[in-house]
Design a protein around this motif. Structure first.
Motif, PDB file in Angstrom:
ATOM      1  N   ARG A   2       1.525  -1.479   0.234  1.00  0.00           N
ATOM      2  CA  ARG A   2      -0.012   0.077   0.147  1.00  0.00           C
ATOM      3  C   ARG A   2       0.908   2.027  -0.364  1.00  0.00           C
ATOM      4  O   ARG A   2       1.428   1.297   0.649  1.00  0.00           O
ATOM      5  CB  ARG A   2      -0.606   0.019   1.097  1.00  0.00           C
ATOM      6  CG  ARG A   2      -2.148   1.028   1.155  1.00  0.00           C
ATOM      7  CD  ARG A   2      -2.413   1.316   2.511  1.00  0.00           C
ATOM      8  NE  ARG A   2      -3.397  -0.450   2.907  1.00  0.00           N
ATOM      9  CZ  ARG A   2      -5.169  -0.151   1.946  1.00  0.00           C
ATOM     10  NH1 ARG A   2      -5.111   0.169   1.274  1.00  0.00           N
ATOM     11  NH2 ARG A   2      -5.474  -1.595   2.368  1.00  0.00           N
ATOM     12  N   VAL A   3       0.655   1.902  -0.996  1.00  0.00           N
ATOM     13  CA  VAL A   3       1.405   3.252  -0.566  1.00  0.00           C
ATOM     14  C   VAL A   3       0.508   4.613  -0.105  1.00  0.00           C
ATOM     15  O   VAL A   3      -1.281   4.134  -0.391  1.00  0.00           O
ATOM     16  CB  VAL A   3       1.752   3.685  -2.447  1.00  0.00           C
ATOM     17  CG1 VAL A   3       2.284   5.868  -2.171  1.00  0.00           C
ATOM     18  CG2 VAL A   3       3.030   3.306  -2.539  1.00  0.00           C
ATOM     19  N   ILE A   4       0.452   5.489   0.827  1.00  0.00           N
ATOM     20  CA  ILE A   4      -0.164   5.841   1.499  1.00  0.00           C
ATOM     21  C   ILE A   4       0.121   7.504   1.043  1.00  0.00           C
ATOM     22  O   ILE A   4       1.859   7.881   1.774  1.00  0.00           O
ATOM     23  CB  ILE A   4      -0.310   5.499   3.166  1.00  0.00           C
ATOM     24  CG1 ILE A   4      -0.252   4.203   3.330  1.00  0.00           C
ATOM     25  CG2 ILE A   4      -1.397   7.217   3.563  1.00  0.00           C
ATOM     26  CD1 ILE A   4      -0.412   4.454   4.723  1.00  0.00           C
ATOM     27  N   LEU A   5      -0.157   8.222   0.858  1.00  0.00           N
ATOM     28  CA  LEU A   5      -0.108   9.860   0.241  1.00  0.00           C
ATOM     29  C   LEU A   5      -0.829  10.953   0.486  1.00  0.00           C
ATOM     30  O   LEU A   5      -1.942  11.317   0.307  1.00  0.00           O
ATOM     31  CB  LEU A   5      -0.125   9.754  -1.769  1.00  0.00           C
ATOM     32  CG  LEU A   5       0.184  11.543  -2.213  1.00  0.00           C
ATOM     33  CD1 LEU A   5       1.687  10.800  -1.912  1.00  0.00           C
ATOM     34  CD2 LEU A   5      -0.680  11.368  -3.510  1.00  0.00           C
ATOM     35  N   ASP A 127       1.005  -5.853   5.706  1.00  0.00           N
ATOM     36  CA  ASP A 127       2.664  -5.879   6.587  1.00  0.00           C
ATOM     37  C   ASP A 127       3.886  -4.283   6.244  1.00  0.00           C
ATOM     38  O   ASP A 127       4.973  -4.901   6.992  1.00  0.00           O
ATOM     39  CB  ASP A 127       2.855  -7.049   5.938  1.00  0.00           C
ATOM     40  CG  ASP A 127       1.650  -8.334   6.573  1.00  0.00           C
ATOM     41  OD1 ASP A 127       1.414  -8.180   7.423  1.00  0.00           O
ATOM     42  OD2 ASP A 127       1.399  -9.348   5.622  1.00  0.00           O
ATOM     43  N   GLU A 128       3.762  -4.173   5.292  1.00  0.00           N
ATOM     44  CA  GLU A 128       4.299  -3.069   4.813  1.00  0.00           C
ATOM     45  C   GLU A 128       3.623  -1.847   3.694  1.00  0.00           C
ATOM     46  O   GLU A 128       2.374  -1.821   3.744  1.00  0.00           O
ATOM     47  CB  GLU A 128       5.405  -3.603   3.668  1.00  0.00           C
ATOM     48  CG  GLU A 128       5.202  -4.458   2.378  1.00  0.00           C
ATOM     49  CD  GLU A 128       6.308  -5.443   2.120  1.00  0.00           C
ATOM     50  OE1 GLU A 128       7.508  -4.602   1.918  1.00  0.00           O
ATOM     51  OE2 GLU A 128       6.126  -6.235   1.145  1.00  0.00           O
ATOM     52  N   VAL A 129       4.261  -0.355   4.450  1.00  0.00           N
ATOM     53  CA  VAL A 129       3.437   0.431   3.540  1.00  0.00           C
ATOM     54  C   VAL A 129       4.562   0.908   2.882  1.00  0.00           C
ATOM     55  O   VAL A 129       5.650   1.627   3.976  1.00  0.00           O
ATOM     56  CB  VAL A 129       2.745   1.921   4.668  1.00  0.00           C
ATOM     57  CG1 VAL A 129       1.456   0.965   5.162  1.00  0.00           C
ATOM     58  CG2 VAL A 129       3.870   1.817   5.695  1.00  0.00           C
ATOM     59  N   LEU A 130       4.280   2.387   1.975  1.00  0.00           N
ATOM     60  CA  LEU A 130       5.319   3.617   1.625  1.00  0.00           C
ATOM     61  C   LEU A 130       4.094   4.267   1.709  1.00  0.00           C
ATOM     62  O   LEU A 130       2.886   5.062   1.380  1.00  0.00           O
ATOM     63  CB  LEU A 130       5.343   3.344  -0.103  1.00  0.00           C
ATOM     64  CG  LEU A 130       6.129   2.610  -0.785  1.00  0.00           C
ATOM     65  CD1 LEU A 130       5.977   2.217  -2.009  1.00  0.00           C
ATOM     66  CD2 LEU A 130       7.874   2.153  -0.400  1.00  0.00           C
ATOM     67  N   ALA A 214       2.285  -0.521  15.325  1.00  0.00           N
ATOM     68  CA  ALA A 214       1.643  -1.751  14.983  1.00  0.00           C
ATOM     69  C   ALA A 214       2.457  -2.841  14.419  1.00  0.00           C
ATOM     70  O   ALA A 214       1.656  -4.073  14.282  1.00  0.00           O
ATOM     71  CB  ALA A 214       0.811  -1.322  14.068  1.00  0.00           C
ATOM     72  N   GLY A 215       3.436  -2.749  14.080  1.00  0.00           N
ATOM     73  CA  GLY A 215       4.631  -4.058  13.573  1.00  0.00           C
ATOM     74  C   GLY A 215       4.898  -3.850  12.283  1.00  0.00           C
ATOM     75  O   GLY A 215       4.891  -4.640  11.612  1.00  0.00           O
ATOM     76  N   ILE A 216       4.175  -2.761  11.288  1.00  0.00           N
ATOM     77  CA  ILE A 216       4.145  -2.908  10.149  1.00  0.00           C
ATOM     78  C   ILE A 216       5.622  -1.894   9.279  1.00  0.00           C
ATOM     79  O   ILE A 216       6.294  -1.075  10.791  1.00  0.00           O
ATOM     80  CB  ILE A 216       3.093  -1.966   9.924  1.00  0.00           C
ATOM     81  CG1 ILE A 216       2.004  -2.492  10.389  1.00  0.00           C
ATOM     82  CG2 ILE A 216       3.221  -2.038   7.828  1.00  0.00           C
ATOM     83  CD1 ILE A 216       0.261  -1.161  10.434  1.00  0.00           C
ATOM     84  N   ASP A 217       6.215  -3.302   8.689  1.00  0.00           N
ATOM     85  CA  ASP A 217       6.965  -1.942   8.209  1.00  0.00           C
ATOM     86  C   ASP A 217       6.810  -0.748   7.393  1.00  0.00           C
ATOM     87  O   ASP A 217       6.564  -1.069   6.317  1.00  0.00           O
ATOM     88  CB  ASP A 217       7.961  -2.941   7.239  1.00  0.00           C
ATOM     89  CG  ASP A 217       8.870  -4.690   7.852  1.00  0.00           C
ATOM     90  OD1 ASP A 217       8.713  -4.558   8.861  1.00  0.00           O
ATOM     91  OD2 ASP A 217       8.447  -5.188   6.891  1.00  0.00           O
ATOM     92  N   VAL A 218       7.637   0.564   7.875  1.00  0.00           N
ATOM     93  CA  VAL A 218       7.813   1.506   7.300  1.00  0.00           C
ATOM     94  C   VAL A 218       8.278   2.323   6.288  1.00  0.00           C
ATOM     95  O   VAL A 218       9.850   1.998   6.780  1.00  0.00           O
ATOM     96  CB  VAL A 218       7.441   2.423   8.035  1.00  0.00           C
ATOM     97  CG1 VAL A 218       7.440   3.797   7.523  1.00  0.00           C
ATOM     98  CG2 VAL A 218       6.090   2.435   9.051  1.00  0.00           C
ATOM     99  N   THR A 219       8.868   2.770   4.983  1.00  0.00           N
ATOM    100  CA  THR A 219       9.154   3.434   4.276  1.00  0.00           C
ATOM    101  C   THR A 219       8.493   4.184   3.757  1.00  0.00           C
ATOM    102  O   THR A 219       8.275   4.573   3.406  1.00  0.00           O
ATOM    103  CB  THR A 219       9.337   2.414   2.822  1.00  0.00           C
ATOM    104  OG1 THR A 219       9.678   1.124   2.905  1.00  0.00           O
ATOM    105  CG2 THR A 219      10.280   3.849   1.524  1.00  0.00           C
ATOM    106  N   LEU A 220       9.244   5.758   3.996  1.00  0.00           N
ATOM    107  CA  LEU A 220       9.098   6.817   3.292  1.00  0.00           C
ATOM    108  C   LEU A 220       9.628   7.367   1.741  1.00  0.00           C
ATOM    109  O   LEU A 220      10.712   6.964   2.005  1.00  0.00           O
ATOM    110  CB  LEU A 220      10.311   7.388   5.008  1.00  0.00           C
ATOM    111  CG  LEU A 220       9.594   7.458   6.757  1.00  0.00           C
ATOM    112  CD1 LEU A 220      10.594   8.755   6.783  1.00  0.00           C
ATOM    113  CD2 LEU A 220       7.901   8.094   6.277  1.00  0.00           C
TER     114      LEU A 220
END
Length: 352
Positions: A2-5, A127-130, A214-220
């Motif tokens: 998922r990409v969050i903008l 599980d992971e977001v950008l 929450a244990g989610i991998d995050v990439t900025l």
């Protein structure tokens, strides 16, 4: 994936010579709204402008959209202070547009924004977001926050020639108006944003902090604007593993400064070269000449693309440029505006 903008505005962008994100002030306010529509639908559907510079450099949203059409990803747009409505669906966190950093207060409710964004980030099912951004003037507010935190302060620019001294003078004026010295907010990162930041920053930081908790991998997903967000998180006591993914255009401009910043903030860095120098399209030539460089999660999106798929992304980018009215020789009759500032492989550069 998922990409969050988060998308928002700040009056800092209206300061003369600060941002390339608008040909005129009345158009600049529409840029983030158009960006999210391009990312969601492939072209503006409600915004009255297409973010393209007079020289034919389209918004990084066009690149991120090309990646989405080739490899696919889920999208969540967060209203982080939009000054104009957008036709794209958004998550509303009750964020107002930001004032100018020259005012005593740039973001009135930075701490409350962070808290609401934290709740949203902690509720994500991924599980992971950008996490990306679109906010004209955002490199100046990034410089402001880095300075207020006492971090080494240098930022990129959406312009070929970075007006860094003009940005520094603007930040100095903002600190004076807020009665702050550089480094005064080292233990209060939300105070730094309140004084000399923008509303997108606490939104991104809050979402990231909540997701990490929450244990989610995050990439900025971005350049020096995301370095500022990473600094906010570290100064807020967030110690979880964090990545920054950006483009070769930012990395080439910043050189070792970007690597040192990521090392200091304990962030993994991934840099992707989209290979725009291999095509003859005017839009790609403008990126190679130093325009735009990053934004709208461009670097993070490109990090999702395998080397074998980068050629397809370049071809799809050309198709999107045609859709936006930008032929191989330059922009056509479309209204012009402009936008730009922004993995764990130790800073390895990739691309084909």
């Amino acid at each position: 994936m998922r990409v969050i903008l988060p998308a928002g505005t700040t009056e800092t962008a209206l300061i003369d010579g600060i941002s390339a994100a608008g040909a005129a002030p009345e158009l600049m306010a529409h840029t983030p709204s158009a960006d999210v529509e391009i990312l969601a639908y492939g072209e503006p559907t409600g915004a009255p402008v297409t973010p393209v510079s007079p020289t034919g450099c389209p918004t990084p949203a066009a690149v991120t959209r090309a990646v989405r059409e080739v490899v696919g990803f889920d999208l969540a747009v967060v209203d982080a202070g939009l000054a104009r409505p957008t036709a794209a669906p958004t998550v509303d966190l009750g964020v107002d547009p930001g004032a100018t950093v020259r005012d005593a207060v740039a973001v009135e409710d930075s701490e409350a924004i962070f808290d609401r964004a934290h709740d949203f980030g902690s509720s994500l099912p991924d599980d992971e977001v950008l996490i990306g951004e679109t906010v004209p003037g955002g490199t100046t507010t990034a410089l402001g926050v880095l300075t207020a935190l006492g971090e080494p302060a240098t930022v990129s620019s959406s312009l070929p020639e970075n007006p860094l001294e003009r940005k520094r003078r603007t930040v100095d004026q903002g600190l004076d108006a807020s009665d702050l010295e550089p480094g005064a907010c080292a233990t209060e990162p939300m105070a730094a944003i309140r004084a000399v930041g923008d509303p997108v920053q606490p939104t991104v930081a809050g979402i990231a902090a909540g997701a990490l908790e929450a244990g989610i991998d995050v990439t900025l997903a971005g350049g020096t604007q995301m370095v500022a967000v990473a600094a906010v998180l570290r100064h807020a006591g967030v110690e979880d593993r964090l990545s920054i993914a950006t483009t070769s255009f930012v990395a080439d401009e910043q050189g070792e400064r970007l690597e040192r910043a990521c090392e200091r903030l304990e962030c993994d860095l991934v840099v992707t070269d989209p290979g725009f120098d291999r095509r003859g399209h005017v839009a790609m030539e403008r990126y190679c000449a130093g325009e735009a460089k990053e934004g709208v999660a461009m670097g993070g999106a490109l990090s999702l693309v395998s080397d074998d798929e980068l050629q397809a992304v370049r071809e799809r980018f050309e198709t999107i440029c045609d859709r936006l009215g930008i032929g191989s020789d330059g922009p056509g009759e479309t209204a012009t505006d402009g936008n730009g500032e922004a993995s764990s492989d130790g800073g390895k550069r990739r691309g084909s």
